[in-house]
Design a protein around this motif. Structure first.
Motif, PDB file in Angstrom:
ATOM      1  N   GLU A 150      18.280  27.871  -2.311  1.00 27.95           N
ATOM      2  CA  GLU A 150      18.423  26.592  -2.513  1.00 27.95           C
ATOM      3  C   GLU A 150      16.937  25.977  -2.770  1.00 27.95           C
ATOM      4  N   SER A 151      16.296  25.777  -1.245  1.00 28.68           N
ATOM      5  CA  SER A 151      14.674  25.253  -1.254  1.00 28.68           C
ATOM      6  C   SER A 151      13.866  25.620  -2.416  1.00 28.68           C
ATOM      7  N   SER A 152      13.833  27.033  -3.118  1.00 32.52           N
ATOM      8  CA  SER A 152      13.138  27.658  -3.938  1.00 32.52           C
ATOM      9  C   SER A 152      13.506  27.649  -5.783  1.00 32.52           C
ATOM     10  N   LEU A 153      14.065  27.110  -5.669  1.00 35.94           N
ATOM     11  CA  LEU A 153      15.724  27.531  -7.007  1.00 35.94           C
ATOM     12  C   LEU A 153      14.554  26.513  -7.574  1.00 35.94           C
ATOM     13  N   GLN A 154      14.801  27.507  -9.778  1.00 36.32           N
ATOM     14  CA  GLN A 154      13.702  26.913 -10.073  1.00 36.32           C
ATOM     15  C   GLN A 154      14.345  27.003 -11.549  1.00 36.32           C
ATOM     16  N   PRO A 155      15.034  25.687 -11.860  1.00 33.11           N
ATOM     17  CA  PRO A 155      15.864  25.896 -12.662  1.00 33.11           C
ATOM     18  C   PRO A 155      16.188  26.463 -13.668  1.00 33.11           C
ATOM     19  N   TRP A 156      14.309  26.918 -14.316  1.00 33.70           N
ATOM     20  CA  TRP A 156      13.672  27.751 -15.563  1.00 33.70           C
ATOM     21  C   TRP A 156      14.506  29.063 -15.879  1.00 33.70           C
ATOM     22  N   ARG A 157      14.902  29.758 -14.134  1.00 33.97           N
ATOM     23  CA  ARG A 157      14.785  31.192 -14.188  1.00 33.97           C
ATOM     24  C   ARG A 157      16.674  30.891 -14.276  1.00 33.97           C
ATOM     25  N   ILE A 158      16.894  30.417 -13.866  1.00 35.58           N
ATOM     26  CA  ILE A 158      18.837  30.204 -14.098  1.00 35.58           C
ATOM     27  C   ILE A 158      18.971  30.456 -15.336  1.00 35.58           C
ATOM     28  N   VAL A 159      18.175  29.008 -15.796  1.00 34.61           N
ATOM     29  CA  VAL A 159      18.657  29.389 -17.101  1.00 34.61           C
ATOM     30  C   VAL A 159      18.068  30.861 -17.832  1.00 34.61           C
ATOM     31  N   ARG A 160      17.192  31.048 -17.494  1.00 35.15           N
ATOM     32  CA  ARG A 160      16.721  32.679 -18.504  1.00 35.15           C
ATOM     33  C   ARG A 160      17.881  33.781 -17.931  1.00 35.15           C
TER      34      ARG A 160
END
Length: 456
Positions: A150-160
């Protein structure tokens, strides 16, 4: 060491339960005592339909993810040297009911699960393991994983991840429906003719193919909902999100046609994808070095090639993609040599499959040309009494010939040699053409293909 999971009984609509003996699971992959389990197993999860709340008694298997230490002798012996994980089918005794239950066991190392799947690829199923209720987690020695993610979550990776996984699931739904349609169409054509009527394709009945197709559509919605939760709350808040779509799909028996379900669900599916709360420029992850080094027309093949070899549907997709590349590369009866060279350079492991795809396309092209010509002649001969002789001076004008043929096809009864079904199926899926025609007799093949040519 056993757990009980309640699920819906597909026959009665009530609740039933199955029990999983973890010791039996570990014994099935070679870990026979607790010391071996303690030393080698980092985490063990129950995922899939039992985590999403969509499991059905007597139908759903158990999806398990077992994470081993990177140096685990068991993992090293089970995972092929050219793969990052292994998928094993196991039948485990139910300690309560005395029956065997089917388990789909995914074996991987900690490095692959944590560093690759979660931190790098943002794999939504792997991430969901961090949010499972306690009764679905046998073991997880790294209690800090969830907070670190949760602390390192990067939105673009989720979207990818969701822009890859949701379309993949939706397209696999089409894949299963198309096979079901071909099987149903073939059975209708052969019924009462004395010919053998196949009830299955590769061991799958039409009803099972349709059920699987519906499941893939619901998976697509679930992954989109997971992405929305992660982007808005930086955590998963509802693992059963999308369950209502599965229930609705399962109960909808209005049609067995992919077009019906696509028309019903694609607008919402697309709207949910478009509403992802990120900037458009953030939606595309940087291409990797390998992808940048090959022509764009091979990117889908690269994507499929990188999928786990244990999954039959992806293996079939590679064959279909090679067939499509060979079809496009076919010029005057031979395949463009440049494409063959590209395949041998960038995908040397696929060279035998490529050669096979080329021969298939060459045979198909020859057969199509012959049957197409015969079908057109047959159609025009049938039209002779209704047409003026001048209309037949069309040998050099294929456009007019097609119009004549098209008018003829439109005059046929709707169920005649499944013209309508063949035309619609081929228009909607370029891959389905060969799959449908492979089930036709030579006469049906020629006339159906002629119908496709006329309609397009």
């Amino acid at each position: 060491c056993d757990i009980s999971v309640f699920m819906e009984n597909k026959d009665t609509g009530g609740a039933t339960s199955q029990h999983l003996d973890w010791n039996a699971v570990f014994a099935s992959i070679g870990l026979h005592n607790q010391q071996e389990i303690d030393d080698q197993v980092v985490a063990a999860y129950v995922t899939g339909s039992r985590a999403w709340g969509t499991a059905e008694a007597e139908v759903s298997d158990w999806d398990l993810i077992l994470v081993f230490t990177d140096a685990s002798p068991s993992a090293l012996s089970l995972i092929p040297s050219d793969a990052s994980f292994a998928i094993l089918d196991r039948f485990i005794p139910d300690p309560i009911h005395g029956k065997n239950i089917e388990c789909n066991v995914e074996i991987m190392t900690q490095r692959w699960f944590w560093n690759e799947l979660i931190l790098d690829k943002a794999n939504l199923q792997a991430i969901s393991c961090l949010y499972l209720p306690p009764h679905l987690v046998y073991k997880q020695i790294h209690a800090e994983w969830r907070q670190q993610f949760e602390s390192s979550l990067q939105p673009w990776r989720i979207v990818r991840a969701v822009l890859w996984k949701a379309p993949s699931s939706f397209n696999r739904g089409r894949f299963y429906f198309r096979h079901a349609e071909a099987l149903i169409a073939n059975n209708e054509e052969r019924m009462g003719t004395g010919e053998d009527v196949p009830v299955e394709i590769r061991g799958w009945s039409a009803s099972l193919l349709i059920r699987r197709g519906k499941k893939m559509i619901s998976h697509a919605f679930r992954y989109i909902f997971f992405a929305h939760q992660l982007l808005q709350d930086r955590k998963l808040t509802n693992l059963s999100a999308g369950r209502e779509y599965w229930i609705e799909l399962k109960q909808d028996c209005s049609s067995t046609s992919w077009k019906y379900f696509e028309d019903k669900y694609r607008p919402l599916y697309k709207a949910l994808l478009d509403s992802l709360p990120v900037k458009p420029e953030d939606k595309v992850a940087p291409a990797d070095a390998v992808q940048q080094s090959i022509p764009e027309k091979y990117h889908r093949l690269l994507f499929l090639f990188r999928q786990p070899k244990q999954q039959d549907s992806y293996t079939s997709s590679i064959d279909l993609e090679l067939l499509e590349l060979a079809r496009v590369a076919m010029k005057e009866g031979t395949v463009d040599e440049q494409v063959t060279q590209d395949i041998s350079i960038h995908f040397p492991q696929l060279s035998p499959q490529w050669d096979h795809a080329c021969s298939q396309v060459q045979v198909l092209t020859t057969r199509v040309n012959e049957e197409y010509a015969a079908a057109m002649k047959s159609c025009l001969d049938t039209l002779a009494p209704q047409l003026a002789p001048a209309k037949f001076q069309l040998d050099t004008d294929e456009a007019k010939l097609r119009r004549v043929l098209s008018d003829y096809i439109k005059s046929l009864p709707p169920g005649s040699i499944a013209f309508g079904r063949a035309i619609v199926a081929m228009q909607k899926s370029r891959y389905n053409a060969s799959q449908y025609l492979a089930l036709c007799s030579p006469k049906e093949f020629g006339i159906a293909y002629a119908g496709f040519k006329a309609a397009t």
